[in-house]
Design a protein around this motif. Sequence first.
Motif, PDB file in Angstrom:
ATOM      1  N   ASP A   1     -43.054  49.913 -39.906  1.00  0.00           N
ATOM      2  CA  ASP A   1     -41.827  49.676 -39.129  1.00  0.00           C
ATOM      3  C   ASP A   1     -41.835  50.454 -37.816  1.00  0.00           C
ATOM      4  N   GLU A   2     -42.409  51.660 -37.819  1.00  0.00           N
ATOM      5  CA  GLU A   2     -42.475  52.437 -36.588  1.00  0.00           C
ATOM      6  C   GLU A   2     -43.400  51.773 -35.566  1.00  0.00           C
ATOM      7  N   LEU A   3     -44.525  51.243 -36.025  1.00  0.00           N
ATOM      8  CA  LEU A   3     -45.414  50.498 -35.129  1.00  0.00           C
ATOM      9  C   LEU A   3     -44.706  49.286 -34.545  1.00  0.00           C
ATOM     10  N   ASP A   4     -43.935  48.633 -35.380  1.00  0.00           N
ATOM     11  CA  ASP A   4     -43.242  47.409 -34.967  1.00  0.00           C
ATOM     12  C   ASP A   4     -42.173  47.677 -33.924  1.00  0.00           C
ATOM     13  N   ARG A   5     -41.701  48.934 -33.873  1.00  0.00           N
ATOM     14  CA  ARG A   5     -40.600  49.259 -32.951  1.00  0.00           C
ATOM     15  C   ARG A   5     -41.072  49.831 -31.620  1.00  0.00           C
ATOM     16  N   LEU A   6     -42.373  49.881 -31.370  1.00  0.00           N
ATOM     17  CA  LEU A   6     -42.867  50.393 -30.091  1.00  0.00           C
ATOM     18  C   LEU A   6     -42.856  49.271 -29.057  1.00  0.00           C
TER      19      LEU A   6
ATOM     20  N   LEU B   1     -50.962  43.606 -37.215  1.00  0.00           N
ATOM     21  CA  LEU B   1     -50.962  44.982 -37.705  1.00  0.00           C
ATOM     22  C   LEU B   1     -52.315  45.645 -37.448  1.00  0.00           C
ATOM     23  N   GLU B   2     -53.398  44.943 -37.710  1.00  0.00           N
ATOM     24  CA  GLU B   2     -54.737  45.476 -37.424  1.00  0.00           C
ATOM     25  C   GLU B   2     -54.855  45.912 -35.963  1.00  0.00           C
TER      26      GLU B   2
ATOM     27  N   SER C   1     -47.191  38.790 -47.455  1.00  0.00           N
ATOM     28  CA  SER C   1     -45.810  39.219 -47.228  1.00  0.00           C
ATOM     29  C   SER C   1     -45.770  40.588 -46.557  1.00  0.00           C
ATOM     30  N   THR C   2     -44.636  40.879 -45.932  1.00  0.00           N
ATOM     31  CA  THR C   2     -44.459  42.161 -45.247  1.00  0.00           C
ATOM     32  C   THR C   2     -44.580  43.329 -46.213  1.00  0.00           C
ATOM     33  N   SER C   3     -44.089  43.171 -47.433  1.00  0.00           N
ATOM     34  CA  SER C   3     -44.159  44.265 -48.407  1.00  0.00           C
ATOM     35  C   SER C   3     -45.607  44.626 -48.715  1.00  0.00           C
ATOM     36  N   HIS C   4     -46.469  43.635 -48.838  1.00  0.00           N
ATOM     37  CA  HIS C   4     -47.881  43.918 -49.086  1.00  0.00           C
ATOM     38  C   HIS C   4     -48.527  44.555 -47.854  1.00  0.00           C
ATOM     39  N   LEU C   5     -48.143  44.083 -46.654  1.00  0.00           N
ATOM     40  CA  LEU C   5     -48.712  44.642 -45.431  1.00  0.00           C
ATOM     41  C   LEU C   5     -48.344  46.119 -45.279  1.00  0.00           C
ATOM     42  N   ARG C   6     -47.139  46.488 -45.664  1.00  0.00           N
ATOM     43  CA  ARG C   6     -46.723  47.897 -45.577  1.00  0.00           C
ATOM     44  C   ARG C   6     -47.660  48.780 -46.406  1.00  0.00           C
ATOM     45  N   ASN C   7     -48.074  48.264 -47.555  1.00  0.00           N
ATOM     46  CA  ASN C   7     -48.964  49.040 -48.421  1.00  0.00           C
ATOM     47  C   ASN C   7     -50.367  49.193 -47.836  1.00  0.00           C
TER      48      ASN C   7
END
Length: 542
Positions: A365-370, A489-490, A138-144
Amino acid sequence: MTITIVDVALATSLLLLLYGLLRKSFGPSPLDAIPGPPSKSWLMGNLPEMFDFDSWKFHEELAAKYGRVAKVNSFLGTKNLYISDPLALYHIIVKDQHIFEKHDDDFEIFSLIFGPGLLSVKGDRHRKQRKILNPVFSTSHLRNMVPTFYGIAKQLRGVIASKIKDGPLEVEMMLWLTHTALELVGQAGLGRSFDLLHEGAVSPYAEAIKCLGPVFFEYPILLFVGPSLMKIGTPKFRRFIVERTPHWLVQRIRHMIDTMQQTSEDVFYSSSSALRKGNAAFQEEAEGKDILSILLRANNKASSKERLADEEVIAQLTTLMFAAMDTTSTAVSRILHLLAQYPELQEKLRKELSEAQADSDLTYDELDRLPYLDAICRETSRYYCTVPTVGRAAAEDAVLPLSSPITDVNGKEMREIFVPKGTRITVAIMAANRSKEIWGEDAEEWKPQRWLAPLPESVSQAHLPGVYSNMMTFLGGSRACIGFKFAELEIKVILAVLLRAFRFSLSEKEIFWRMGMIVTPSVKGSTRFEPELYLKVEAVDD
């Protein structure tokens, strides 16, 4: 001449294979009317053209000359299908996926390599595994996991910086990207470090994973003969035969599989022991945020009916490490190689990253917005997908509707295809991703800027059944890549760290990208199985 038990086993398996194929080979086939390339030989059909490290032209011509559906010849005259038609893919991947599973032989091979994990099981067992694993990604786990990703990427940066401290240098990047990907999945996935990001680091596990795909692709006969061999005797008997077979290829495959299995078992039993002892890393939400910790907690809380057996969890680890390491390292290496060819695009991406990062690491979220980083990743996933094709087979007679009709060899229009039970199907991911009917006249060009403007309406109207950006790169349905957001993400974190520190340009060694189950880079003319990517690296001035 002495006949050994190995000779008897091989002869028996080959006879069984020949018998099954011969039954399908004689007489007309419902697929005869579908256009396709002529067979090169009655014995091997088009397989040598498809299974070759330099088969790019053959795959491209299949799509260009025969369109969204083509007939391909296989062993002893059997007929296969090569499909990129969106509606047909929807039925194969989503609507009728219970009919169009992987071939039973493929399940056997995957089970041998990975154990009873997501790639190797079907039906209710696959559903149960997927149910336990889906929340883990899940996204919540990925954020961590972002701080862990950054920490490892910075270790990679340190390794490369030490190599070029005396000035620009040609660096074999694939080795370090592979070690980085394994370290990422090790720490974020398994909660352990493989300690690979330093000079002289050696990993039998990384070597095993890197060579697994190329070995099976260069010797496709293994994919056909292997399942027959696996039906002979007991597992103990088969192991006895394999250990005593004096052939380098058999022993290399045995070593690769044993290494992967032993590593997964060691990690699992260590972690599950900590869980049983009440280790805080597993019991407290503030700790144990790696994938294995989350999986073990979720599995421990599941009902007895839904809980995975130990061997299934171990198989998930092997599957995860293979999928996350090989595909991610290849994807990053492809992007770096492309940016080395297009320095102006590299500078544009570096500028975006520098302006966004300032003095702190970017959040999820910042990475996702580039926008430009995202465009580079999406376009590379579309045009240079790391897995060009996957296989399926019809478990029963079926009819596949087509989104647009094809013309058969007799000049008649076909709006649907009758697919006999047992027919193997190649899901043509690369062909679907590069379709001009879907992506426009520039579909066969790598153009990141296409993602910075609205895509053609034909992209959304095609309804390709993929889970990622209207493309087939990560498949769809219940067998969609479960970790594609983890991989994305990696890739973004590694690029964000490396491109701010280094400038990449082409080396004097020409790089050739080898077709395979997973595409890999190599030095042109090299006969090595191990992937290689040489790039000239220099420090970026602050």
